[in-house]
Design a protein around this motif. Sequence first.
Motif, PDB file in Angstrom:
ATOM      1  N   ALA A 137      -8.469   5.266  14.025  1.00 53.20           N
ATOM      2  CA  ALA A 137      -7.822   6.727  13.981  1.00 53.20           C
ATOM      3  C   ALA A 137      -8.644   7.395  15.382  1.00 53.20           C
ATOM      4  CB  ALA A 137      -8.480   7.438  12.984  1.00 53.20           C
ATOM      5  N   ASP A 138      -9.868   6.885  15.927  1.00 59.08           N
ATOM      6  CA  ASP A 138     -10.475   7.438  16.855  1.00 59.08           C
ATOM      7  C   ASP A 138      -9.893   7.122  18.196  1.00 59.08           C
ATOM      8  OD1 ASP A 138     -12.284   9.323  15.166  1.00 59.08           O
ATOM      9  OD2 ASP A 138     -14.074   7.614  15.456  1.00 59.08           O
ATOM     10  N   ALA A 139      -9.744   5.879  18.011  1.00 56.01           N
ATOM     11  CA  ALA A 139      -8.961   5.023  19.188  1.00 56.01           C
ATOM     12  C   ALA A 139      -7.527   5.443  19.373  1.00 56.01           C
ATOM     13  CB  ALA A 139      -8.945   3.629  18.869  1.00 56.01           C
ATOM     14  N   VAL A 167      -7.072   3.686  -3.138  1.00 55.40           N
ATOM     15  CA  VAL A 167      -8.229   4.439  -3.262  1.00 55.40           C
ATOM     16  C   VAL A 167      -9.128   3.574  -3.509  1.00 55.40           C
ATOM     17  CG1 VAL A 167      -9.504   5.696  -5.182  1.00 55.40           C
ATOM     18  CG2 VAL A 167      -7.193   6.693  -4.322  1.00 55.40           C
ATOM     19  N   GLN A 168      -8.962   2.564  -4.319  1.00 61.34           N
ATOM     20  CA  GLN A 168      -9.833   1.435  -4.516  1.00 61.34           C
ATOM     21  C   GLN A 168     -10.419   0.653  -3.271  1.00 61.34           C
ATOM     22  OE1 GLN A 168      -8.149  -1.761  -7.162  1.00 61.34           O
ATOM     23  NE2 GLN A 168      -9.984  -2.962  -6.773  1.00 61.34           N
ATOM     24  N   HIS A 169      -9.533   0.664  -2.332  1.00 57.06           N
ATOM     25  CA  HIS A 169      -9.740   0.015  -1.176  1.00 57.06           C
ATOM     26  C   HIS A 169     -10.820   0.731  -0.188  1.00 57.06           C
ATOM     27  CE1 HIS A 169      -8.869  -2.757   2.812  1.00 57.06           C
ATOM     28  NE2 HIS A 169      -9.496  -3.472   1.961  1.00 57.06           N
ATOM     29  N   TRP A 170     -10.670   2.237  -0.525  1.00 57.41           N
ATOM     30  CA  TRP A 170     -10.993   2.896   0.547  1.00 57.41           C
ATOM     31  C   TRP A 170     -12.650   2.962   1.252  1.00 57.41           C
ATOM     32  CZ3 TRP A 170     -10.021   5.573   4.491  1.00 57.41           C
ATOM     33  CH2 TRP A 170     -10.825   6.708   5.090  1.00 57.41           C
ATOM     34  N   GLN A 171     -13.325   2.229   0.272  1.00 60.61           N
ATOM     35  CA  GLN A 171     -14.904   2.248   0.698  1.00 60.61           C
ATOM     36  C   GLN A 171     -14.914   1.088   1.750  1.00 60.61           C
ATOM     37  OE1 GLN A 171     -17.645   4.040   0.369  1.00 60.61           O
ATOM     38  NE2 GLN A 171     -16.318   5.428  -0.781  1.00 60.61           N
ATOM     39  N   LYS A 172     -14.251  -0.029   1.551  1.00 53.55           N
ATOM     40  CA  LYS A 172     -14.231  -1.096   2.463  1.00 53.55           C
ATOM     41  C   LYS A 172     -13.447  -0.752   3.816  1.00 53.55           C
ATOM     42  CE  LYS A 172     -14.429  -4.796  -0.651  1.00 53.55           C
ATOM     43  NZ  LYS A 172     -13.658  -6.439  -1.388  1.00 53.55           N
ATOM     44  N   HIS A 173     -12.439  -0.031   3.545  1.00 51.40           N
ATOM     45  CA  HIS A 173     -11.541   0.411   4.778  1.00 51.40           C
ATOM     46  C   HIS A 173     -11.934   1.282   5.598  1.00 51.40           C
ATOM     47  CE1 HIS A 173      -7.826   0.870   7.010  1.00 51.40           C
ATOM     48  NE2 HIS A 173      -7.555   2.067   6.341  1.00 51.40           N
ATOM     49  N   LYS A 174     -12.686   2.297   5.051  1.00 54.57           N
ATOM     50  CA  LYS A 174     -13.212   3.456   5.898  1.00 54.57           C
ATOM     51  C   LYS A 174     -13.617   3.309   7.038  1.00 54.57           C
ATOM     52  CE  LYS A 174     -16.335   7.542   4.874  1.00 54.57           C
ATOM     53  NZ  LYS A 174     -17.468   8.075   4.128  1.00 54.57           N
ATOM     54  N   LYS A 175     -14.743   2.485   7.690  1.00 56.04           N
ATOM     55  CA  LYS A 175     -15.134   2.246   8.881  1.00 56.04           C
ATOM     56  C   LYS A 175     -14.240   1.832   9.758  1.00 56.04           C
ATOM     57  CE  LYS A 175     -18.937  -0.062  11.266  1.00 56.04           C
ATOM     58  NZ  LYS A 175     -20.129  -0.959  10.993  1.00 56.04           N
ATOM     59  N   CYS A 229      -1.504   3.294   5.145  1.00 50.69           N
ATOM     60  CA  CYS A 229      -2.440   4.249   5.452  1.00 50.69           C
ATOM     61  C   CYS A 229      -2.092   5.302   6.369  1.00 50.69           C
ATOM     62  CB  CYS A 229      -3.774   3.779   5.827  1.00 50.69           C
ATOM     63  SG  CYS A 229      -5.288   4.799   6.544  1.00 50.69           S
ATOM     64  N   SER A 230      -2.097   6.588   6.244  1.00 53.56           N
ATOM     65  CA  SER A 230      -1.457   7.561   7.317  1.00 53.56           C
ATOM     66  C   SER A 230      -2.391   7.775   8.233  1.00 53.56           C
ATOM     67  CB  SER A 230      -1.195   8.870   6.587  1.00 53.56           C
ATOM     68  OG  SER A 230      -2.517   9.440   5.893  1.00 53.56           O
ATOM     69  N   ARG A 231      -3.510   7.506   8.407  1.00 55.82           N
ATOM     70  CA  ARG A 231      -4.601   7.661   9.510  1.00 55.82           C
ATOM     71  C   ARG A 231      -4.427   6.565  10.391  1.00 55.82           C
ATOM     72  NH1 ARG A 231     -10.154   7.802   8.813  1.00 55.82           N
ATOM     73  NH2 ARG A 231     -10.287   9.547  10.508  1.00 55.82           N
ATOM     74  N   CYS A 232      -4.669   5.421  10.094  1.00 57.55           N
ATOM     75  CA  CYS A 232      -4.637   4.400  11.122  1.00 57.55           C
ATOM     76  C   CYS A 232      -3.572   3.651  11.137  1.00 57.55           C
ATOM     77  CB  CYS A 232      -5.786   3.426  10.857  1.00 57.55           C
ATOM     78  SG  CYS A 232      -5.498   2.403   9.303  1.00 57.55           S
TER      79      CYS A 232
END
Length: 407
Positions: free
Chosen positions: A389-391, A375-383, A360-363
């Motif tokens: 990413a914020d941290a 793509v399939q994992h995004w809904q679980k991984h999003k939060k 994942c390029s963000r976190c």
Amino acid sequence: MEEPLAVLLPGEAEVLVRELKSFPLRDIGDHGWFRQHEYIEKLNMQALLSASAGHEQLLIELLVNYNKIPTLVEELITVEIWKQKIFPILCRLKDFMPKSTFPIYLVLHHEASIINLLETVFFHKELKKQAETMEFDISLKALSVLRFITDQIESLPVSAVTRMLNTHNFPCLLVQLVEHCPWSCYEEGKLKKFENGAWYVVPPEDHIKMTKLDGQMWIALYNLLLSAECQRKYNFDNFNKSQLLKLRAFLTDIVIDQFPNLLEMQRFLSHLAVTDPVPPKKDLILEQVPVIWDHVVKENSGKWQAIAKHQVNNMFSPSEEELRSQACRWAQTYNLDVIEALIPDKPKCAVCGSEAAKRCSRCRNEWYCRRQCQVQHWQKHKKACNLMADALKDIEDDIKMQAKPTE
């Protein structure tokens, strides 16, 4: 051809090795001590990378030529004394409320770094929960170091062999490890074993397989019991004999198939069961005392409370600015690409468990084998991804603020 990943250039490694020195107990945790801890971490990572590529000889030669192995051993002993004498006092001080416990964690981690560096060198030459977890890992590495020492049993000083056999009775200690096997346990009906710094579930088909730790333990026993020097010096009294004979129950055909040399040990134990060995030869031994330990304890005896308060006031209560500066240095020390190169197992896809090559390029925390899985994992991984990413953004902003020149 792609250049092998390296933490240090040869010239940099030589400078760091040359700069290694012993620190007084009182100075553990000051700026110079933390700087040396960074040196040891970098040397440790370089040793692991070099060893995996078969190029470890340079680092070994540097440590030997500059006579720094005794320095590392002295640092190891000093930190052990700090853990026994100073750390408990720090935990009891009511006015000790640091903004971060990370500096103390680094002192606890220092012991693990040194023993890991020594283990790597030997191998290729031929707060409290964190502390307890680290203590377990250190103890297992100590077993590995012991095994490499026993490989050289015939060339060790007489006093060292005597301490191993009769003062500390390592053969009986190893029998206890065979009996209780602390790196193996059952949890919820599944067999779990500890290896490479982590617990893992053992597949049913691998239950009878020996682990590296099992192998280290049996090799150490083999070296100690089958060596002519050890048989001449070890005291085979009734207690020691009864303990050693317990090993026969564990020397099954399955174990011997995996380590054929143990057949010789099985014969030795069968002979031991029906004979009374010759009493050990009484040599005149001028036994070496633990000089480093005694010196450090004598030098600081009666000062433990004062040292603890000094370190609380001057080392382990860093300001926010000092913590940010420390974070910058450690971000440089623990290069992400290097850390990944040290991981023995390839990353697994978070969805299907296959070997993964994309992250994942963000976190930069989760791994995937293909775009569809991500793509399939995004809904679980999003939060979790957003939080990470914020941290990371906050850390980057802090670093930029610190680097910005003051007017």
